[in-house]
Design an enzyme around this catalytic site. Structure first.
Site, PDB file in Angstrom:
ATOM      1  N   HIS A  82       0.601  27.677 -16.459  1.00 19.09           N
ATOM      2  CA  HIS A  82      -0.780  28.057 -16.168  1.00 19.09           C
ATOM      3  C   HIS A  82      -1.286  27.508 -14.839  1.00 19.09           C
ATOM      4  CE1 HIS A  82      -1.477  30.156 -19.868  1.00 19.09           C
ATOM      5  NE2 HIS A  82      -1.092  29.118 -20.584  1.00 19.09           N
ATOM      6  N   ASP A 123      -2.624  29.735 -11.897  1.00 17.76           N
ATOM      7  CA  ASP A 123      -3.951  29.610 -11.295  1.00 17.76           C
ATOM      8  C   ASP A 123      -3.853  29.541  -9.773  1.00 17.76           C
ATOM      9  OD1 ASP A 123      -5.165  29.692 -13.764  1.00 17.76           O
ATOM     10  OD2 ASP A 123      -5.459  27.514 -13.908  1.00 17.76           O
ATOM     11  N   GLU A 151      -5.604  38.087 -15.126  1.00 15.76           N
ATOM     12  CA  GLU A 151      -4.899  38.129 -13.850  1.00 15.76           C
ATOM     13  C   GLU A 151      -5.188  39.419 -13.101  1.00 15.76           C
ATOM     14  OE1 GLU A 151      -2.391  40.360 -16.635  1.00 15.76           O
ATOM     15  OE2 GLU A 151      -3.430  38.471 -16.845  1.00 15.76           O
TER      16      GLU A 151
END
Length: 131
Positions: free
Chosen positions: A3, A7, A40
């Site tokens: 993650h 990011d 996303e």
């Protein structure tokens, strides 16, 4: 990559969109509004631009993002891995006046379907919505 790295990739893509938008904004009678639209996904709104020109802008953005050499850094900023490529699948749609009160929903739906068509066709490409 997890993650945290995801990011970082989203921030990178967002930065590329913002950079393109700043350059785009110097062209008379053109507006470029990028926004994150979910996990996303990003949406770019370009009022008054026809489908052909929007497709060219989408291809330009796809190439800019693909050409970028993404670097993975740890919490201290140390480089862990570099030269990673990020690719995007882009759906392009044009607003139809006949859609009336549901124009926004229809536009997003058409762009979303075109994006999934790009993913199905092999990713890292653009596809145009079928009217």
């Amino acid at each position: 990559y997890g993650h945290r790295i995801g990011d970082q990739a989203l921030v990178t893509v967002g930065g590329k969109l913002m950079g393109y938008g700043k350059k785009y904004g110097t062209t008379p009678n053109r507006s470029f509004f990028p926004a994150r639209f979910g996990g996303e996904e990003f949406v770019v709104v370009m009022p008054g631009i026809n489908l052909k020109d929007a497709a060219q802008d989408a291809e330009n953005l796809r190439a800019i993002i693909e050409d970028y050499n993404f670097i993975i850094r740890d919490y201290n900023g140390q480089v862990l891995e570099k030269g990673i490529k990020i690719t995007v699948s882009i759906g392009v749609a044009e607003l139809e006046n006949a859609w009336g009160d549901v124009a926004g929903e229809r536009l997003l739906d058409q762009a979303d379907k075109a994006m999934y068509q790009a993913k199905t066709a092999g990713r890292n490409r653009i596809c145009l919505a079928q009217a």
